[in-house]
Motif scaffolding. Structure first.
Motif, mmCIF file in Angstrom:
data_model
loop_
_atom_site.group_PDB
_atom_site.id
_atom_site.type_symbol
_atom_site.label_atom_id
_atom_site.label_comp_id
_atom_site.label_asym_id
_atom_site.label_seq_id
_atom_site.Cartn_x
_atom_site.Cartn_y
_atom_site.Cartn_z
ATOM 1 N N GLY A 237 -62.715 28.854 -54.686
ATOM 2 C CA GLY A 237 -62.630 29.491 -53.595
ATOM 3 C C GLY A 237 -63.842 30.051 -52.652
ATOM 4 O O GLY A 237 -63.630 29.870 -51.388
ATOM 5 N N SER B 264 -64.733 28.692 -48.956
ATOM 6 C CA SER B 264 -65.026 29.329 -47.692
ATOM 7 C C SER B 264 -66.609 29.513 -47.549
ATOM 8 O O SER B 264 -66.836 29.939 -46.301
ATOM 9 C CB SER B 264 -64.537 30.907 -48.208
ATOM 10 O OG SER B 264 -65.381 31.337 -49.077
ATOM 11 N N LEU C 175 -60.620 23.497 -51.767
ATOM 12 C CA LEU C 175 -59.175 24.178 -51.504
ATOM 13 C C LEU C 175 -58.177 23.832 -52.443
ATOM 14 O O LEU C 175 -57.481 24.489 -53.015
ATOM 15 C CB LEU C 175 -58.628 24.192 -50.047
ATOM 16 C CG LEU C 175 -59.315 24.994 -49.199
ATOM 17 C CD1 LEU C 175 -58.823 24.561 -47.571
ATOM 18 C CD2 LEU C 175 -59.154 26.481 -49.401
ATOM 19 N N THR C 176 -58.067 22.466 -52.762
ATOM 20 C CA THR C 176 -57.242 21.914 -53.731
ATOM 21 C C THR C 176 -57.446 22.368 -55.221
ATOM 22 O O THR C 176 -56.718 22.699 -56.122
ATOM 23 C CB THR C 176 -57.158 20.411 -53.715
ATOM 24 O OG1 THR C 176 -57.020 19.892 -52.415
ATOM 25 C CG2 THR C 176 -56.317 19.743 -54.776
ATOM 26 N N ALA D 111 -56.736 26.073 -55.560
ATOM 27 C CA ALA D 111 -55.100 26.355 -55.704
ATOM 28 C C ALA D 111 -54.530 25.977 -57.147
ATOM 29 O O ALA D 111 -53.994 26.522 -57.524
ATOM 30 C CB ALA D 111 -54.473 25.422 -54.677
ATOM 31 N N SER E 226 -57.153 34.296 -54.553
ATOM 32 C CA SER E 226 -56.137 33.951 -54.032
ATOM 33 C C SER E 226 -56.243 34.394 -52.644
ATOM 34 O O SER E 226 -55.966 33.378 -51.681
ATOM 35 C CB SER E 226 -54.743 34.385 -54.607
ATOM 36 O OG SER E 226 -54.401 34.009 -55.645
ATOM 37 N N LEU E 227 -56.750 35.516 -52.293
ATOM 38 C CA LEU E 227 -57.173 36.161 -50.948
ATOM 39 C C LEU E 227 -58.248 35.036 -50.357
ATOM 40 O O LEU E 227 -58.291 34.838 -49.231
ATOM 41 C CB LEU E 227 -57.729 37.370 -50.993
ATOM 42 C CG LEU E 227 -58.040 38.083 -49.730
ATOM 43 C CD1 LEU E 227 -56.830 38.136 -48.863
ATOM 44 C CD2 LEU E 227 -58.540 39.341 -50.087
ATOM 45 N N ALA F 223 -59.210 31.821 -51.114
ATOM 46 C CA ALA F 223 -58.737 30.446 -50.877
ATOM 47 C C ALA F 223 -57.926 30.586 -49.540
ATOM 48 O O ALA F 223 -57.988 29.643 -48.717
ATOM 49 C CB ALA F 223 -58.485 30.119 -52.112
ATOM 50 N N ALA F 224 -56.937 31.455 -49.567
ATOM 51 C CA ALA F 224 -56.085 31.678 -48.347
ATOM 52 C C ALA F 224 -56.774 31.930 -47.304
ATOM 53 O O ALA F 224 -56.497 31.118 -46.164
ATOM 54 C CB ALA F 224 -54.947 32.583 -48.807
ATOM 55 N N SER F 225 -57.670 32.807 -47.243
ATOM 56 C CA SER F 225 -58.419 32.943 -45.952
ATOM 57 C C SER F 225 -59.333 31.721 -45.532
ATOM 58 O O SER F 225 -59.360 31.478 -44.400
ATOM 59 C CB SER F 225 -59.432 34.200 -45.975
ATOM 60 O OG SER F 225 -60.554 33.893 -47.184
ATOM 61 N N ALA G 99 -58.374 28.585 -46.253
ATOM 62 C CA ALA G 99 -57.347 27.790 -45.664
ATOM 63 C C ALA G 99 -56.963 28.269 -43.985
ATOM 64 O O ALA G 99 -56.596 27.299 -43.099
ATOM 65 C CB ALA G 99 -55.996 27.609 -46.620
ATOM 66 N N ALA G 100 -56.634 29.432 -43.946
ATOM 67 C CA ALA G 100 -56.285 30.034 -42.512
ATOM 68 C C ALA G 100 -57.257 29.581 -41.725
ATOM 69 O O ALA G 100 -57.062 29.375 -40.532
ATOM 70 C CB ALA G 100 -55.952 31.549 -42.789
#
Length: 125
Positions: free
Chosen positions: A27, A31, A64-65, A68, A108-109, A111-113, A115-116
């Motif tokens: 992650g 980022s 990212l993959t 995840a 998780s946070l 990686a999600a940021s 991706a966002a």
């Protein structure tokens, strides 16, 4: 009468922590091109080397993959080890449980940021 089979799952506990740390690392790498330089700037860390982090942008989908998959397997192992935990083992330690859960949520946070930022960057708003 047969007794229930008791299995030491310290290997599963270590696997959950390893996957959590792997997800956190992936992650952070995902980022590195976008979110990490912004976070550094917000806390006052700057330098010309931050511009070099954009060299990792082509690899962001792979990171990212990997993040995840690691996070999903980490949560699966975490929940699985919780169900069959022996008293006195590593997985029974409250500190270990909290730290593994915190690392998984932080990964998780992050990686999600990452991706966002990638998705919102393509919208051209």
């Amino acid at each position: 009468m047969s007794r229930p089979l008791i299995v030491d799952n310290s290997k599963n506990s270590r696997a959950a922590l390893s996957l959590a740390l792997g997800g956190l690392s992936a992650g952070l790498l995902a980022s590195a091109c976008c979110v990490l330089p912004l976070a550094f700037a917000l806390v006052g860390i700057s330098g010309a080397w931050i511009a070099r982090l954009t060299a990792l942008a082509p690899y962001q989908p792979y990171f990212l993959t990997l993040a995840a998959v690691s996070i999903a397997l980490g949560f699966w192992r975490y929940r699985r080890s919780e169900a069959a935990c022996l008293p006195g083992s590593l997985c029974a330690s409250p500190f270990y449980r909290r730290s593994t859960r915190f690392i998984l949520l932080a990964a998780s946070l992050i990686a999600a940021s990452a991706a966002a930022v990638d998705v919102f960057g393509r919208l051209n708003l």
